[in-house]
Design an enzyme around this catalytic site. Structure first.
Site, PDB file in Angstrom:
ATOM      1  N   HIS A 143     -40.290  23.008  -9.947  1.00  0.00           N
ATOM      2  CA  HIS A 143     -40.244  22.282 -11.302  1.00  0.00           C
ATOM      3  C   HIS A 143     -39.715  23.033 -12.555  1.00  0.00           C
ATOM      4  CE1 HIS A 143     -43.737  20.124  -9.389  1.00  0.00           C
ATOM      5  NE2 HIS A 143     -43.942  21.453  -8.839  1.00  0.00           N
ATOM      6  N   LYS A 163      -8.256   3.556   2.171  1.00  0.00           N
ATOM      7  CA  LYS A 163      -7.382   4.620   2.021  1.00  0.00           C
ATOM      8  C   LYS A 163      -7.573   5.501   0.735  1.00  0.00           C
ATOM      9  CE  LYS A 163      -4.314   2.759   5.004  1.00  0.00           C
ATOM     10  NZ  LYS A 163      -5.311   1.684   4.959  1.00  0.00           N
ATOM     11  N   SER A 176     -13.896  27.205 -26.898  1.00  0.00           N
ATOM     12  CA  SER A 176     -14.191  26.152 -27.540  1.00  0.00           C
ATOM     13  C   SER A 176     -13.129  26.071 -28.805  1.00  0.00           C
ATOM     14  CB  SER A 176     -15.288  25.997 -28.359  1.00  0.00           C
ATOM     15  OG  SER A 176     -15.436  24.991 -29.513  1.00  0.00           O
ATOM     16  N   SER A 233       0.804  -1.192   0.022  1.00  0.00           N
ATOM     17  CA  SER A 233      -0.040   0.045   0.059  1.00  0.00           C
ATOM     18  C   SER A 233       0.686   1.326   0.058  1.00  0.00           C
ATOM     19  CB  SER A 233      -0.794  -0.032   1.183  1.00  0.00           C
ATOM     20  OG  SER A 233      -0.203   0.031   2.430  1.00  0.00           O
ATOM     21  N   GLU A 271     -19.101  22.424 -14.404  1.00  0.00           N
ATOM     22  CA  GLU A 271     -19.512  20.983 -15.222  1.00  0.00           C
ATOM     23  C   GLU A 271     -18.778  19.925 -14.221  1.00  0.00           C
ATOM     24  OE1 GLU A 271     -18.916  22.984 -18.971  1.00  0.00           O
ATOM     25  OE2 GLU A 271     -20.108  21.026 -19.655  1.00  0.00           O
ATOM     26  N   LYS A 325     -17.730  30.370 -28.203  1.00  0.00           N
ATOM     27  CA  LYS A 325     -18.275  29.849 -27.054  1.00  0.00           C
ATOM     28  C   LYS A 325     -17.491  30.447 -25.692  1.00  0.00           C
ATOM     29  CE  LYS A 325     -20.390  26.390 -26.549  1.00  0.00           C
ATOM     30  NZ  LYS A 325     -20.164  25.200 -26.988  1.00  0.00           N
TER      31      LYS A 325
HETATM   32  N1  ARG Z   1      -1.296  -1.416   5.411  1.00  0.00           N
HETATM   33  C1  ARG Z   1      -1.949  -2.109   6.059  1.00  0.00           C
HETATM   34  C2  ARG Z   1      -3.478  -1.371   6.105  1.00  0.00           C
HETATM   35  O1  ARG Z   1      -3.390  -0.343   5.507  1.00  0.00           O
HETATM   36  C3  ARG Z   1      -1.510  -1.718   7.693  1.00  0.00           C
HETATM   37  C4  ARG Z   1      -2.041  -2.822   8.645  1.00  0.00           C
HETATM   38  C5  ARG Z   1      -1.199  -4.043   8.476  1.00  0.00           C
HETATM   39  N2  ARG Z   1      -1.621  -4.968   9.397  1.00  0.00           N
HETATM   40  C6  ARG Z   1      -1.503  -6.365   9.294  1.00  0.00           C
HETATM   41  N3  ARG Z   1      -1.907  -7.145  10.313  1.00  0.00           N
HETATM   42  N4  ARG Z   1      -1.201  -6.860   7.915  1.00  0.00           N
HETATM   43  O2  ARG Z   1      -4.285  -1.560   6.602  1.00  0.00           O
END
Ligand code: ARG
Length: 474
Positions: free
Chosen positions: A166, A335, A287, A33, A300, A293
């Site tokens: 409306h 995330k 445009s 990650s 938008e 334009k």
């Molecule tokens: N990168 C993991 C997450 O975002 C961190 C936690 C990882 N924990 C584990 N027991 N592998 O959730």
């Protein structure tokens, strides 16, 4: 029946090539990650600082180890800040990247940092801190957007525009009144974020993997050091829950929906058949083929970005549903939706504030349309109630007949002669004409929350005072 063909290397041509690199490579790719959670580095280091300080205060590590850890973390922070940090996929995520570098820098003290801690409470902490910061940032931006709306509303407290239901012309309102409606909506968005912040502001650190720890940690101390109201009461809940992330995404989706309605109105108002407002070069594009334009692209895009923000809310709900307690790697998928939600909403708020400040209402055009479509018919009905004592339903019926007469004759209500009116209701007097103008209609709407210019000016002033003082909207 033909023979079943023997499996060939080509059978998995879609992904087999990648597998030549070995399952470990793809495992690493799905697992890591660091590509996105590096954004948590400040929160991760802040959490480690608080943890190390607490460990030393409780005699779990020595003060010398603590000092080495804190100095090492300073160094790591400086490297990341300066763009000199080598983020590594083998080290999977931000937590292990920081810790591994700390160990390179400090040796054994760094190896002691993870005492009484798990990545499960660590990530739970980091994401909470990140969302809390994002809320604080967004709150400032919503307030700024409100200030922009209030300034326009104050300038146009008496500028007539047609009010729609409306999308049909309904009754005259003022442009300032219309804009203040968005101020109220955004105030509720702020308060939704504030509610979310208050509920998320409990510290998961010290839950460790899921069951707590055998070390004599001080969770109150770490909670306090990190600005939380208190530690979370249940270690299982602490590492498992992301309901605050869902709340955040829901508050963001609501806010985006509100901004999107304004964006849609700006698009409409900019369109030639409306011509209610113009935006300058600063918030429009041209445009490449049609030289005449002027396109409201920013509006938008605010309208469209609401789609991805809604999508992130659904993504988070879907990740969480059915996930058994406690931590599952699924939670790593919280995330990117969170980050993109905050980024997209921040962009929408900034663009909206900019557009609102840039808006130039075309007062003449709006005034003309405010009186179209028999927009003062309700004023006529109200007059029949007030002056002649007709029940409202009867007044509604009489007015409907007058509208039909006017329509047949191609005029508006004020264009009817008194004789024409008296043919429908003999008791009508000359006085009726005083309520048929747009200005009279506006001035008469003095009920609480109504569009009378004096009301609108007072509301705008009140908002200016409230926002100026920096107080959280009620
Ligand atoms: N990168 C993991 C997450 O975002 C961190 C936690 C990882 N924990 C584990 N027991 N592998 O959730």
């Amino acid at each position: 029946m033909p023979d079943t063909p023997a499996p060939s290397p080509a059978a998995n041509a879609l992904w087999g090539g990648r597998f030549a690199a070995g399952p470990a490579a793809i495992m690493q790719e799905i697992n890591a990650s660091i590509g996105f959670d590096r954004r948590l580095w400040r929160q991760d280091i802040a959490g480690s600082r608080a943890h190390a300080t607490m460990l030393a205060a409780r005699g779990i590590i020595s003060e010398a180890d603590r000092d080495a850890i804190l100095a090492g973390l300073d160094q790591v922070a400086a490297e990341i800040e300066g763009g000199r940090f080598n983020f590594s996929t083998e080290r999977e995520d931000i937590h292990m990247n920081v810790e591994a570098r700390l160990i390179e820098l400090t040796g054994d003290p760094g190896r002691r940092l993870h005492t009484a801690r798990s990545r499960n409470d660590q990530v739970a902490l980091d994401v909470r801190l990140w969302v809390r910061d994002a809320i604080d940032q967004l709150d400032l931006q919503i307030a700024d957007c409100m200030r922009a709306l209030v300034a326009q509303a104050e300038a146009h407290a008496a500028t007539p525009m047609p009010g729609f239901t409306h999308l049909q012309i309904a009754q005259p309102v003022t442009f300032g009144h219309h804009l203040l409606a968005y101020v109220e909506m955004l105030a509720r968005d702020r308060s939704r974020f504030a509610d979310c912040r208050a509920r998320l502001n409990e510290c998961p650190l010290g839950a460790a993997a899921l069951a707590g720890t055998s070390f004599p940690i001080d969770r109150d101390a770490t909670a306090r050091a990190l600005g939380f109201a208190r530690p979370m009461a249940n270690s299982i809940d602490a590492v498992s829950s992301r309901d605050y992330a869902i709340e955040f995404a829901a508050a963001a989706a609501n806010c985006a929906a509100n901004l999107s309605r304004l964006a849609e109105e700006i698009v409409l108002w900019m369109s030639a058949p409306f011509r209610f407002v113009t935006l300058t070069d600063a918030f429009t594009t041209g445009s490449s083929i049609m030289p005449q334009k002027r396109n409201p692209d920013a509006a938008e895009l605010v309208r469209a970005k609401t789609g991805r923000i809604n999508g992130h809310l659904v993504a988070l709900l879907t990740v969480m549903k059915g996930l058994p307690l406690t931590y599952g790697k699924d939670l790593q998928e919280d995330k990117e939706p969170l980050f993109d939600t905050a980024d997209s909403l921040a962009l929408c708020l900034a663009a909206t504030a900019g557009m609102v400040r840039d808006l130039r209402p075309n007062a003449e055009v709006m005034r003309r349309w405010a009186g179209e479509g028999f927009a003062t018919a309700t004023d006529l009905a109200d007059w029949l109630v007030r002056v002649l004592g007709l029940p409202f339903r009867s007044a509604h019926h009489v007015t409907g007949r007058l509208v039909a007469v006017a329509e047949a004759r191609g005029t508006d209500l004020a264009g009817l002669t008194l004789a024409e009116m008296q043919a429908v209701e003999p008791r009508i007097t000359e006085d009726v004409y005083s309520v048929l103008t747009v200005e009279a209609s506006l001035a008469s709407r003095g009920s609480l929350g109504g569009t009378a210019p004096a009301n609108v000016a007072a509301q705008a002033r009140a908002w200016r005072d409230r926002l100026g003082s920096g107080a959280i909207a009620p």
